[in-house]
Design an enzyme around this catalytic site. Structure first.
Site, PDB file in Angstrom:
ATOM      1  N   CYS A  90       0.841  -1.196   0.000  1.00  0.00           N
ATOM      2  CA  CYS A  90       0.000   0.000   0.000  1.00  0.00           C
ATOM      3  C   CYS A  90       0.878   1.249   0.000  1.00  0.00           C
ATOM      4  O   CYS A  90       2.037   1.202   0.374  1.00  0.00           O
ATOM      5  CB  CYS A  90      -0.887  -0.004   1.239  1.00  0.00           C
ATOM      6  SG  CYS A  90      -1.919  -1.471   1.326  1.00  0.00           S
TER       7      CYS A  90
ATOM      8  N   ASN B 100      -0.309  -0.058   6.154  1.00  0.00           N
ATOM      9  CA  ASN B 100       0.377  -0.854   5.133  1.00  0.00           C
ATOM     10  C   ASN B 100       0.983  -2.039   5.863  1.00  0.00           C
ATOM     11  O   ASN B 100       1.772  -1.865   6.783  1.00  0.00           O
ATOM     12  CB  ASN B 100       1.475  -0.022   4.452  1.00  0.00           C
ATOM     13  CG  ASN B 100       2.241  -0.849   3.426  1.00  0.00           C
ATOM     14  OD1 ASN B 100       1.753  -1.848   2.937  1.00  0.00           O
ATOM     15  ND2 ASN B 100       3.459  -0.426   3.124  1.00  0.00           N
TER      16      ASN B 100
ATOM     17  N   LYS C 262       9.529 -11.535 -17.388  1.00  0.00           N
ATOM     18  CA  LYS C 262       9.197 -10.234 -17.999  1.00  0.00           C
ATOM     19  C   LYS C 262       7.979 -10.364 -18.905  1.00  0.00           C
ATOM     20  O   LYS C 262       7.036  -9.591 -18.826  1.00  0.00           O
ATOM     21  CB  LYS C 262      10.390  -9.706 -18.803  1.00  0.00           C
ATOM     22  CG  LYS C 262      11.526  -9.152 -17.993  1.00  0.00           C
ATOM     23  CD  LYS C 262      11.312  -7.736 -17.506  1.00  0.00           C
ATOM     24  CE  LYS C 262      10.867  -7.573 -16.094  1.00  0.00           C
ATOM     25  NZ  LYS C 262      11.408  -8.317 -15.018  1.00  0.00           N
TER      26      LYS C 262
HETATM   27  C1  AGP Z   1      10.149  -8.177 -11.394  1.00  0.00           C
HETATM   28  O1  AGP Z   1       9.865  -7.651 -12.686  1.00  0.00           O
HETATM   29  C2  AGP Z   1       8.974  -8.142 -10.484  1.00  0.00           C
HETATM   30  N1  AGP Z   1       8.417  -6.864 -10.387  1.00  0.00           N
HETATM   31  C3  AGP Z   1       9.232  -8.822  -9.162  1.00  0.00           C
HETATM   32  O2  AGP Z   1       9.514 -10.169  -9.454  1.00  0.00           O
HETATM   33  C4  AGP Z   1      10.391  -8.270  -8.299  1.00  0.00           C
HETATM   34  O3  AGP Z   1      11.617  -8.530  -8.915  1.00  0.00           O
HETATM   35  C5  AGP Z   1      10.359  -9.007  -6.944  1.00  0.00           C
HETATM   36  O4  AGP Z   1       9.129  -8.711  -6.317  1.00  0.00           O
HETATM   37  C6  AGP Z   1      11.509  -8.630  -6.014  1.00  0.00           C
HETATM   38  O5  AGP Z   1      11.429  -7.265  -5.678  1.00  0.00           O
HETATM   39  P1  AGP Z   1      12.699  -6.590  -4.942  1.00  0.00           P
HETATM   40  O6  AGP Z   1      13.858  -6.698  -5.878  1.00  0.00           O
HETATM   41  O7  AGP Z   1      12.279  -5.179  -4.683  1.00  0.00           O
HETATM   42  O8  AGP Z   1      12.932  -7.372  -3.678  1.00  0.00           O
END
Ligand code: AGP
Length: 605
Positions: free
Chosen positions: A2, A99, A482
């Site tokens: 959030c 949050n 991706k």
């Molecule tokens: C990647 O494109 C995603 N948005 C997601 O997998 C992201 O990499 C994952 O949530 C980890 O986030 P962070 O690197 O902020 O820990």
């Protein structure tokens, strides 16, 4: 995930809150709301499902001025997407936004006899009622009592009916940053909502209560003793947090990768070798460890997978990678001789944070690779290497992946050197090879139209397969993620040699297969795998280095990257995979930067 914003000061609060919520939209959300003190010092509350623009329309009817209020964008965890479940929540004299996740809200509902009183299905409303139960005029005492009863994670911002102009904040795991500025006092779930007003801020320490008024910010510990906030200077400017003329944050961030790599690598080079002196990361961290264990989620985990494929053969020690949400519930084979590398762009991913804490509890030395300065994972790790990619706003991580890899590659190089697996010359030429990847990325960015054209076929299909061997297999994992997350095409990444053990049954005429073949030692095997899928009618998109020998007609589309050292092909390949996903999403008219169901930082389990 959030978004939180709070303001108290001389300016029009509603305007600041709504603008702040717009800055936080990238976090992913399904509803939004604000609450504020009006001129009669009554609290008014407006909340709606849908985009912030819907809330703005509803607020346009509000004629009263305001100088103190809180705002929230909700990413549903408990309860559906409804106006009632949106924040802020009111209970008696309490107005609250939250949050995180209150894990014991069911037992609190029973304990405080809230059945029949709740108008939402949320854990946050239960917290508001519990806080109101304890409130008898002293916010600090009531908040302290609340924190003694709730279990779970929270970033709360709270207003009390009889304390106009005041906002209280407190956090556990979920992020909260605050600043006193010329415009007044501000608190938010992350920097993008503060940057328009200030470059200096502080992270609200866990367990401390922060109090905002129109003329100052105060910080207290749970014994209500004053605490001096640790002021940090933000190293981003608002401009870099905006789109700079690109149609989407994701495309902007794809273009920023060469610069991000330079900013991450160059300050850490000394006499041709990686140098982490300024990061206060000692060589002993690399010489003393007997194994490396990485933990991360999503794209960050894929960066770890690619680094592992490079590190283990180089360092000749066990190097493993865990999905953080699995690792945190395991009894891992790590100890004081393990170097635990924790990778996270946001530094707030709750599963990754839990993995960090588990690794520490087993005695491992922890090194975080994080993009957001002062984030929870950065602050709780023994050592931290910041990547300097600047704010990554698009939910689909791109430049963070590249700079995480650059940081991991530099660690591998330094480790190899101090453990005498690399001579000085080998280490220096490795680093030169890493730098050569930057112009290779720039070349692929300049040629982005190639990917724009190839997606026409891709987006007509529900499925797509990525395959590779060795490092190319590690890269293919990221390509599949991706494509999935922003085009909603079901994509799978496969070790090319594994396809014939079942999955090739899914290869039918015209099914798209993206084959990555940049590793020379397995190139001929990869070409055999390409022939196998081609023989079954697949539509093959082949990615190789410039001078790879490939029979004409073998691939339907053949993209060649510059001829660089095999170890560094991930960087130009990453650009191709990111652009394939980006143009597929565009081609399907989807929301590239805020794909459905996803949020930028997963701060709930
Ligand atoms: C990647 O494109 C995603 N948005 C997601 O997998 C992201 O990499 C994952 O949530 C980890 O986030 P962070 O690197 O902020 O820990």
């Amino acid at each position: 995930m959030c978004g939180i914003i709070g303001y108290s000061g001389p300016l029009e609060a509603k305007k600041i809150l709504l603008e702040g919520l717009s800055q936080l939209e990238y976090r992913g959300y399904d509803s939004a709301g604000i609450a504020y003190f009006d001129t009669a010092s009554d609290i008014r509350l407006i909340k709606r499902t849908g985009k912030v623009s819907v809330l703005k329309e509803a607020c346009a009817q509000e004629k009263t001025t305001s100088h103190c209020g809180i705002g929230h964008t909700r990413w549903a965890t408990h309860g559906g997407v409804t106006d009632a479940n949106a924040h802020p929540h009111r209970a008696g004299k309490v107005t609250l936004i939250h949050n995180g996740i209150i894990e014991n809200y069911h037992s609190l509902t029973k304990e405080f006899s809230l059945e029949g009183k709740l108008i939402s299905q949320t854990d946050s409303e239960v917290a508001a009622h519990v806080l109101n139960h304890f409130y008898s005029g002293d916010p600090g005492t009531a908040i302290k009592s609340l924190l003694e009863r709730v279990e779970g994670t929270y970033g709360f911002c709270i207003m009390f009916d009889d304390r106009p102009g005041e906002i209280y904040g407190v956090r556990k795991v979920s992020p909260l940053v605050a600043a006193y500025t010329r415009s007044g006092a501000l608190i938010a779930s992350d920097l993008t909502a503060l940057i328009p007003y200030t470059r200096k801020y502080f992270v609200v320490p866990e367990g401390c209560i922060v109090k905002l008024t129109g003329y100052k910010i105060s910080l207290f510990d749970t014994g209500f003793s004053p605490v001096t906030p640790e002021i940090t200077e933000v190293n981003w400017n608002m401009d870099s947090a905006m789109k700079n003329g690109f149609p989407h944050f994701m495309l902007k961030e794809i273009h920023e990768q060469p610069e991000a790599l330079k900013n991450t690598i160059l300050p850490r080079m000394s006499k041709g070798l990686p140098d982490f002196t300024d990061d206060a990361v000692p060589d002993s961290l690399f010489t003393d460890c007997r194994s490396i264990h990485m933990a991360a989620c999503g794209t960050a985990m894929h960066a770890g997978m690619a680094a592992r494929a490079l590190m283990e053969p180089l360092l000749r020690i066990p190097v493993s990678v865990s999905i953080a949400s699995e690792f945190r519930y395991e009894d891992p084979l790590i100890d004081e001789h393990t170097l635990a590398v924790i990778i996270s762009q946001s530094g707030e991913t709750i599963d990754t944070l839990a993995a960090l804490r588990l690794a520490k509890s087993y005695g491992a030395k922890t090194l975080a690779i994080v993009n957001v300065k002062g984030s929870t994972i950065a602050r709780e790790s023994d050592f931290v290497l910041y990547t300097h990619a600047g704010p990554e706003i698009a939910v689909a991580s791109t430049k963070a992946y590249s700079v995480q890899l650059a940081a991991l590659y530099m660690i591998a190089c330094r480790m190899a050197f101090v453990r005498e697996k690399f001579t000085r010359h080998q280490a220096s030429s490795f680093l030169t090879g890493l730098l050569d990847a930057i112009p290779a990325m720039e070349a692929m960015i300049r040629r982005k139209e190639e990917e724009k054209n190839l997606v026409t076929h891709l987006i007509q299909h529900r499925d797509a397969f990525f395959m590779g061997r060795g490092l190319d297999y590690a890269f293919s994992l990221e390509g599949a993620l991706k494509l999935k997350e922003i085009s909603y095409i079901h994509a799978e990444a496969y070790a090319a040699g594994e396809l014939k053990h079942g999955t090739i049954a899914l290869i039918a005429p015209e099914v798209p297969v993206i084959a990555i073949a940049t590793q020379e030692h397995v190139f001929s095997k990869m070409i055999s795998n390409v022939r196998e899928v081609k023989a079954r009618g697949a539509f093959v998109i082949l990615l190789t280095k410039e001078h790879a020998q490939v029979d004409p007609g073998l691939a339907d589309i053949h993209i060649r990257i510059p001829d660089i050292d095999d170890r560094f092909t991930v960087f130009p390949i990453a650009v191709i995979l990111q652009l394939i996903a980006y143009y597929a999403s565009i081609g399907k008219n989807l929301d590239v930067d805020q794909p459905r169901n996803l949020a930028k930082s997963v701060t709930v389990e």
